[in-house]
Design a protein around this motif. Structure first.
Motif, PDB file in Angstrom:
ATOM      1  N   MET A 177       4.892  23.098 -19.054  1.00  8.07           N
ATOM      2  CA  MET A 177       4.809  21.703 -19.859  1.00  8.07           C
ATOM      3  C   MET A 177       4.911  20.808 -18.982  1.00  8.07           C
ATOM      4  O   MET A 177       4.393  19.776 -19.092  1.00  8.07           O
ATOM      5  N   LYS A 178       6.377  20.612 -18.344  1.00 14.85           N
ATOM      6  CA  LYS A 178       6.522  19.229 -17.793  1.00 14.85           C
ATOM      7  C   LYS A 178       5.828  18.853 -16.494  1.00 14.85           C
ATOM      8  O   LYS A 178       5.312  17.787 -16.469  1.00 14.85           O
ATOM      9  N   TYR A 179       5.172  19.895 -15.902  1.00  7.52           N
ATOM     10  CA  TYR A 179       4.094  19.725 -14.984  1.00  7.52           C
ATOM     11  C   TYR A 179       2.742  19.081 -15.384  1.00  7.52           C
ATOM     12  O   TYR A 179       2.283  18.425 -14.594  1.00  7.52           O
ATOM     13  N   SER A 180       2.515  19.588 -16.525  1.00  5.98           N
ATOM     14  CA  SER A 180       1.215  19.015 -17.164  1.00  5.98           C
ATOM     15  C   SER A 180       1.431  17.484 -17.409  1.00  5.98           C
ATOM     16  O   SER A 180       0.729  16.641 -17.336  1.00  5.98           O
ATOM     17  N   PHE A 181       2.634  17.147 -18.025  1.00  9.07           N
ATOM     18  CA  PHE A 181       3.015  15.828 -18.242  1.00  9.07           C
ATOM     19  C   PHE A 181       3.227  14.934 -17.042  1.00  9.07           C
ATOM     20  O   PHE A 181       2.549  13.993 -17.063  1.00  9.07           O
ATOM     21  N   TYR A 182       3.589  15.376 -15.815  1.00  6.65           N
ATOM     22  CA  TYR A 182       3.768  14.899 -14.673  1.00  6.65           C
ATOM     23  C   TYR A 182       2.540  14.666 -14.228  1.00  6.65           C
ATOM     24  O   TYR A 182       1.905  13.435 -13.571  1.00  6.65           O
ATOM     25  N   GLY A 183       1.269  15.526 -14.167  1.00 10.83           N
ATOM     26  CA  GLY A 183      -0.059  15.455 -13.628  1.00 10.83           C
ATOM     27  C   GLY A 183      -0.798  14.371 -14.463  1.00 10.83           C
ATOM     28  O   GLY A 183      -1.529  13.567 -14.081  1.00 10.83           O
ATOM     29  N   THR A 184      -0.643  14.383 -15.821  1.00  3.47           N
ATOM     30  CA  THR A 184      -1.061  13.331 -16.582  1.00  3.47           C
ATOM     31  C   THR A 184      -0.773  12.086 -16.552  1.00  3.47           C
ATOM     32  O   THR A 184      -1.476  10.928 -16.251  1.00  3.47           O
ATOM     33  N   VAL A 185       0.518  11.683 -16.259  1.00  2.41           N
ATOM     34  CA  VAL A 185       1.145  10.419 -16.130  1.00  2.41           C
ATOM     35  C   VAL A 185       0.605   9.982 -14.614  1.00  2.41           C
ATOM     36  O   VAL A 185       0.319   8.758 -14.486  1.00  2.41           O
ATOM     37  N   GLY A 186       0.468  11.015 -13.440  1.00  2.25           N
ATOM     38  CA  GLY A 186       0.160  10.636 -12.292  1.00  2.25           C
ATOM     39  C   GLY A 186      -1.163  10.375 -12.043  1.00  2.25           C
ATOM     40  O   GLY A 186      -1.733   9.317 -11.421  1.00  2.25           O
ATOM     41  N   LEU A 187      -2.133  11.202 -13.033  1.00  2.00           N
ATOM     42  CA  LEU A 187      -3.488  10.594 -13.049  1.00  2.00           C
ATOM     43  C   LEU A 187      -3.681   9.270 -13.692  1.00  2.00           C
ATOM     44  O   LEU A 187      -4.587   8.306 -13.173  1.00  2.00           O
ATOM     45  N   LEU A 188      -3.033   9.132 -14.748  1.00  2.00           N
ATOM     46  CA  LEU A 188      -2.941   7.725 -15.566  1.00  2.00           C
ATOM     47  C   LEU A 188      -2.757   6.445 -14.625  1.00  2.00           C
ATOM     48  O   LEU A 188      -3.096   5.505 -14.525  1.00  2.00           O
ATOM     49  N   LEU A 189      -1.611   6.722 -13.788  1.00  2.00           N
ATOM     50  CA  LEU A 189      -1.119   5.764 -12.995  1.00  2.00           C
ATOM     51  C   LEU A 189      -2.093   5.230 -11.890  1.00  2.00           C
ATOM     52  O   LEU A 189      -2.363   4.327 -11.399  1.00  2.00           O
ATOM     53  N   ILE A 190      -2.652   6.401 -11.303  1.00  2.00           N
ATOM     54  CA  ILE A 190      -3.833   6.339 -10.357  1.00  2.00           C
ATOM     55  C   ILE A 190      -4.800   5.527 -10.770  1.00  2.00           C
ATOM     56  O   ILE A 190      -5.274   4.654 -10.121  1.00  2.00           O
ATOM     57  N   PHE A 191      -5.287   5.866 -11.863  1.00  2.00           N
ATOM     58  CA  PHE A 191      -6.470   5.232 -12.623  1.00  2.00           C
ATOM     59  C   PHE A 191      -5.926   3.820 -12.650  1.00  2.00           C
ATOM     60  O   PHE A 191      -6.854   2.749 -12.671  1.00  2.00           O
ATOM     61  N   ILE A 192      -4.687   3.518 -13.239  1.00  2.00           N
ATOM     62  CA  ILE A 192      -4.550   2.106 -13.755  1.00  2.00           C
ATOM     63  C   ILE A 192      -4.470   1.200 -12.358  1.00  2.00           C
ATOM     64  O   ILE A 192      -4.952   0.208 -12.226  1.00  2.00           O
ATOM     65  N   LEU A 193      -3.774   1.771 -11.154  1.00  2.00           N
ATOM     66  CA  LEU A 193      -3.865   1.140 -10.013  1.00  2.00           C
ATOM     67  C   LEU A 193      -5.153   0.863  -9.460  1.00  2.00           C
ATOM     68  O   LEU A 193      -5.383  -0.389  -8.771  1.00  2.00           O
ATOM     69  N   LEU A 194      -6.047   1.821  -9.333  1.00  2.00           N
ATOM     70  CA  LEU A 194      -7.221   1.672  -9.024  1.00  2.00           C
ATOM     71  C   LEU A 194      -8.278   0.510  -9.661  1.00  2.00           C
ATOM     72  O   LEU A 194      -8.816  -0.246  -9.072  1.00  2.00           O
ATOM     73  N   THR A 195      -7.854   0.501 -11.100  1.00  2.00           N
ATOM     74  CA  THR A 195      -8.509  -0.578 -11.848  1.00  2.00           C
ATOM     75  C   THR A 195      -7.902  -2.008 -11.474  1.00  2.00           C
ATOM     76  O   THR A 195      -8.661  -2.935 -11.516  1.00  2.00           O
ATOM     77  N   ILE A 196      -6.638  -2.072 -11.341  1.00  2.00           N
ATOM     78  CA  ILE A 196      -6.063  -3.307 -10.794  1.00  2.00           C
ATOM     79  C   ILE A 196      -6.598  -3.739  -9.409  1.00  2.00           C
ATOM     80  O   ILE A 196      -6.943  -4.852  -9.615  1.00  2.00           O
ATOM     81  N   LEU A 197      -6.799  -2.863  -8.488  1.00  2.00           N
ATOM     82  CA  LEU A 197      -7.349  -3.053  -7.153  1.00  2.00           C
ATOM     83  C   LEU A 197      -8.863  -3.318  -7.208  1.00  2.00           C
ATOM     84  O   LEU A 197      -9.564  -3.518  -6.344  1.00  2.00           O
TER      85      LEU A 197
END
Length: 58
Positions: A1-21
């Protein structure tokens, strides 16, 4: 359960970082998923098929 949470948060952070750049984060993530499906998934399937065949030999 927590791994799917970490994966979702990781993808969201990557998406936000790429959008900022000023990169199209959705297109990059979509391209990576397509590449992984085309190149990595068949090797995983082949690995498990070989394990299945060799386990039935014994």
């Amino acid at each position: 359960m927590k791994y799917s949470f970490y994966g979702t948060v990781g993808l969201l952070l990557i998406f936000i970082l790429l959008t900022i750049l000023n990169y199209d984060g959705f297109a990059i993530i979509k391209g990576f998923v397509e590449w992984a499906t085309r190149n990595i998934l068949p090797w995983i399937a082949l690995y498990w098929f070989i394990r299945f065949v060799t386990s039935n030999k014994e």
